[in-house]
Write a protein that holds these residues in place. Structure first.
Motif, PDB file in Angstrom:
ATOM      1  N   TYR A   1       4.883  -9.471 -39.283  1.00  9.86           N
ATOM      2  CA  TYR A   1       3.965  -9.180 -38.168  1.00  9.86           C
ATOM      3  C   TYR A   1       3.086 -10.359 -37.752  1.00  9.86           C
ATOM      4  CZ  TYR A   1       5.282  -4.331 -38.143  1.00  9.86           C
ATOM      5  OH  TYR A   1       5.992  -3.175 -38.021  1.00  9.86           O
ATOM      6  N   LEU A   2       3.095 -11.424 -38.522  1.00  8.14           N
ATOM      7  CA  LEU A   2       2.219 -12.568 -38.225  1.00  8.14           C
ATOM      8  C   LEU A   2       2.433 -13.158 -36.829  1.00  8.14           C
ATOM      9  CD1 LEU A   2      -0.104 -13.999 -39.552  1.00  8.14           C
ATOM     10  CD2 LEU A   2       1.514 -15.616 -40.551  1.00  8.14           C
ATOM     11  N   PRO A   3       3.657 -13.340 -36.341  1.00  4.96           N
ATOM     12  CA  PRO A   3       3.820 -13.870 -34.981  1.00  4.96           C
ATOM     13  C   PRO A   3       3.172 -12.971 -33.915  1.00  4.96           C
ATOM     14  CG  PRO A   3       5.888 -14.034 -36.167  1.00  4.96           C
ATOM     15  CD  PRO A   3       4.953 -13.230 -37.027  1.00  4.96           C
ATOM     16  N   LYS A   4       3.269 -11.653 -34.082  1.00  2.00           N
ATOM     17  CA  LYS A   4       2.645 -10.738 -33.116  1.00  2.00           C
ATOM     18  C   LYS A   4       1.122 -10.810 -33.198  1.00  2.00           C
ATOM     19  CE  LYS A   4       6.493  -7.509 -33.119  1.00  2.00           C
ATOM     20  NZ  LYS A   4       6.973  -6.182 -33.449  1.00  2.00           N
ATOM     21  N   LEU A   5       0.606 -10.952 -34.397  1.00  2.00           N
ATOM     22  CA  LEU A   5      -0.852 -11.059 -34.562  1.00  2.00           C
ATOM     23  C   LEU A   5      -1.375 -12.360 -33.948  1.00  2.00           C
ATOM     24  CD1 LEU A   5      -1.222  -9.781 -38.231  1.00  2.00           C
ATOM     25  CD2 LEU A   5      -1.859  -8.574 -36.127  1.00  2.00           C
ATOM     26  N   LYS A   6      -0.651 -13.447 -34.175  1.00  2.00           N
ATOM     27  CA  LYS A   6      -1.069 -14.736 -33.616  1.00  2.00           C
ATOM     28  C   LYS A   6      -0.972 -14.768 -32.095  1.00  2.00           C
ATOM     29  CE  LYS A   6      -0.242 -17.721 -37.562  1.00  2.00           C
ATOM     30  NZ  LYS A   6       0.469 -18.905 -38.065  1.00  2.00           N
ATOM     31  N   ALA A   7      -0.180 -13.870 -31.531  1.00  2.00           N
ATOM     32  CA  ALA A   7      -0.041 -13.808 -30.072  1.00  2.00           C
ATOM     33  C   ALA A   7      -1.237 -13.126 -29.409  1.00  2.00           C
ATOM     34  CB  ALA A   7       1.241 -13.084 -29.696  1.00  2.00           C
ATOM     35  N   LEU A   8      -2.062 -12.441 -30.188  1.00  2.00           N
ATOM     36  CA  LEU A   8      -3.260 -11.813 -29.615  1.00  2.00           C
ATOM     37  C   LEU A   8      -4.198 -12.903 -29.107  1.00  2.00           C
ATOM     38  CD1 LEU A   8      -3.890  -9.118 -32.356  1.00  2.00           C
ATOM     39  CD2 LEU A   8      -3.208  -8.683 -29.992  1.00  2.00           C
ATOM     40  N   PRO A   9      -4.857 -12.690 -27.966  1.00  2.00           N
ATOM     41  CA  PRO A   9      -5.722 -13.727 -27.387  1.00  2.00           C
ATOM     42  C   PRO A   9      -6.850 -14.154 -28.337  1.00  2.00           C
ATOM     43  CG  PRO A   9      -5.426 -11.901 -25.839  1.00  2.00           C
ATOM     44  CD  PRO A   9      -4.819 -11.481 -27.139  1.00  2.00           C
TER      45      PRO A   9
ATOM     46  N   GLN B   1       3.290  -9.504 -48.750  1.00  2.00           N
ATOM     47  CA  GLN B   1       3.418 -10.785 -48.068  1.00  2.00           C
ATOM     48  C   GLN B   1       4.584 -10.765 -47.080  1.00  2.00           C
ATOM     49  OE1 GLN B   1       1.288 -13.460 -48.116  1.00  2.00           O
ATOM     50  NE2 GLN B   1       2.580 -14.159 -46.427  1.00  2.00           N
ATOM     51  N   ALA B   2       5.679 -10.116 -47.438  1.00  2.00           N
ATOM     52  CA  ALA B   2       6.836 -10.031 -46.535  1.00  2.00           C
ATOM     53  C   ALA B   2       6.481  -9.248 -45.271  1.00  2.00           C
ATOM     54  CB  ALA B   2       8.015  -9.379 -47.247  1.00  2.00           C
ATOM     55  N   LEU B   3       5.705  -8.178 -45.429  1.00  2.00           N
ATOM     56  CA  LEU B   3       5.280  -7.394 -44.279  1.00  2.00           C
ATOM     57  C   LEU B   3       4.349  -8.215 -43.375  1.00  2.00           C
ATOM     58  CD1 LEU B   3       5.641  -4.574 -43.087  1.00  2.00           C
ATOM     59  CD2 LEU B   3       3.593  -3.871 -44.354  1.00  2.00           C
ATOM     60  N   LEU B   4       3.442  -8.970 -43.989  1.00  2.00           N
ATOM     61  CA  LEU B   4       2.564  -9.846 -43.191  1.00  2.00           C
ATOM     62  C   LEU B   4       3.391 -10.901 -42.468  1.00  2.00           C
ATOM     63  CD1 LEU B   4      -0.178 -10.886 -42.229  1.00  2.00           C
ATOM     64  CD2 LEU B   4      -0.347 -12.172 -44.376  1.00  2.00           C
TER      65      LEU B   4
ATOM     66  N   PHE C   1      -5.066  -6.999 -51.497  1.00  2.00           N
ATOM     67  CA  PHE C   1      -4.346  -7.796 -50.505  1.00  2.00           C
ATOM     68  C   PHE C   1      -4.968  -7.413 -49.169  1.00  2.00           C
ATOM     69  CE2 PHE C   1      -1.093  -8.694 -47.373  1.00  2.00           C
ATOM     70  CZ  PHE C   1      -0.519  -9.872 -47.826  1.00  2.00           C
ATOM     71  N   LYS C   2      -5.646  -8.362 -48.521  1.00  2.00           N
ATOM     72  CA  LYS C   2      -6.359  -8.063 -47.278  1.00  2.00           C
ATOM     73  C   LYS C   2      -5.925  -9.029 -46.181  1.00  2.00           C
ATOM     74  CE  LYS C   2     -10.593  -7.015 -49.780  1.00  2.00           C
ATOM     75  NZ  LYS C   2     -11.997  -7.388 -49.905  1.00  2.00           N
ATOM     76  N   VAL C   3      -5.869  -8.520 -44.971  1.00  2.00           N
ATOM     77  CA  VAL C   3      -5.594  -9.333 -43.795  1.00  2.00           C
ATOM     78  C   VAL C   3      -6.708  -9.030 -42.799  1.00  2.00           C
ATOM     79  CG1 VAL C   3      -3.989  -9.834 -41.916  1.00  2.00           C
ATOM     80  CG2 VAL C   3      -3.113  -9.219 -44.187  1.00  2.00           C
ATOM     81  N   SER C   4      -7.395 -10.069 -42.340  1.00  2.00           N
ATOM     82  CA  SER C   4      -8.457  -9.908 -41.337  1.00  2.00           C
ATOM     83  C   SER C   4      -8.009 -10.549 -40.033  1.00  2.00           C
ATOM     84  CB  SER C   4      -9.751 -10.574 -41.801  1.00  2.00           C
ATOM     85  OG  SER C   4     -10.211  -9.973 -42.983  1.00  2.00           O
TER      86      SER C   4
ATOM     87  N   ARG D   1     -10.776  -6.692 -37.444  1.00  2.00           N
ATOM     88  CA  ARG D   1     -10.102  -5.548 -38.059  1.00  2.00           C
ATOM     89  C   ARG D   1      -9.569  -6.035 -39.388  1.00  2.00           C
ATOM     90  NH1 ARG D   1      -7.004  -1.794 -33.757  1.00  2.00           N
ATOM     91  NH2 ARG D   1      -8.627  -1.793 -32.195  1.00  2.00           N
ATOM     92  N   GLU D   2      -9.637  -5.171 -40.365  1.00  2.00           N
ATOM     93  CA  GLU D   2      -9.171  -5.563 -41.689  1.00  2.00           C
ATOM     94  C   GLU D   2      -8.147  -4.552 -42.181  1.00  2.00           C
ATOM     95  OE1 GLU D   2     -11.670  -7.354 -45.071  1.00  2.00           O
ATOM     96  OE2 GLU D   2     -11.581  -5.206 -45.526  1.00  2.00           O
ATOM     97  N   TRP D   3      -7.014  -5.065 -42.605  1.00  2.00           N
ATOM     98  CA  TRP D   3      -6.005  -4.238 -43.248  1.00  2.00           C
ATOM     99  C   TRP D   3      -6.107  -4.534 -44.732  1.00  2.00           C
ATOM    100  CZ3 TRP D   3      -1.447  -6.270 -39.796  1.00  2.00           C
ATOM    101  CH2 TRP D   3      -1.608  -5.767 -38.495  1.00  2.00           C
ATOM    102  N   ARG D   4      -6.205  -3.502 -45.532  1.00  2.00           N
ATOM    103  CA  ARG D   4      -6.268  -3.731 -46.965  1.00  2.00           C
ATOM    104  C   ARG D   4      -5.354  -2.781 -47.721  1.00  2.00           C
ATOM    105  NH1 ARG D   4     -12.507  -2.358 -48.486  1.00  2.00           N
ATOM    106  NH2 ARG D   4     -13.287  -2.716 -46.425  1.00  2.00           N
ATOM    107  N   CYS D   5      -4.904  -3.280 -48.814  1.00  2.00           N
ATOM    108  CA  CYS D   5      -4.121  -2.437 -49.709  1.00  2.00           C
ATOM    109  C   CYS D   5      -4.257  -2.983 -51.121  1.00  2.00           C
ATOM    110  CB  CYS D   5      -2.657  -2.361 -49.275  1.00  2.00           C
ATOM    111  SG  CYS D   5      -1.819  -3.943 -49.241  1.00  2.00           S
TER     112      CYS D   5
END
Length: 133
Positions: A96-104, A90-93, A119-122, A66-70
């Protein structure tokens, strides 16, 4: 004339060496092909990883992303170095980064482009783990 004989002799020698090598190769392939049908293969690899195919396209995959882009706006200097919106992305990432890293088995990557102001997050996961999202 003597030089030409050396080259001719060298050419004949190389030709015979190539002929011997190709004969050896043909014999080796023949032996391997004839015994392969009778010998169990030890190179068989089994995968338990889930794969999906997209119709009859020949495209298959085992990971889903999944890709989030802005777009962010440039800073007063005209670049990303002093951009308040990039800082907010970057502050928003970071939030949420700890929750994303918790995904299996999730792998998270961030891409920032100073030219197109992306600015993209995959978030990439194996197919079998993606349902937990």
């Amino acid at each position: 004339l003597k030089t030409n004989n050396i080259f001719l002799s060298l050419g004949v020698t190389i030709f015979y060496m190539m002929k011997i090598q190709s004969s050896f190769f043909a014999i080796t392939i023949g032996v391997l092909a004839s015994t392969e049908a009778f010998a169990p293969s030890s190179n068989i690899k089994f995968s338990t990883q889930l794969r999906a195919e997209i119709g009859e396209t020949g495209v298959s995959f085992e990971n889903v992303a999944r890709e989030w882009r802005c777009k962010y706006s440039p800073g007063p200097s005209g670049g990303p170095g002093d951009s308040e919106s990039l800082k907010a992305c970057q502050a928003l990432l970071d939030e949420y980064l700890p929750k994303l890293k918790a995904l299996p088995k999730a792998q998270i990557t961030r891409q920032v482009c100073g030219g197109c102001l992306d600015f993209k997050v995959s978030i990439t996961q194996p197919l079998e783990e993606h349902g937990s999202w």
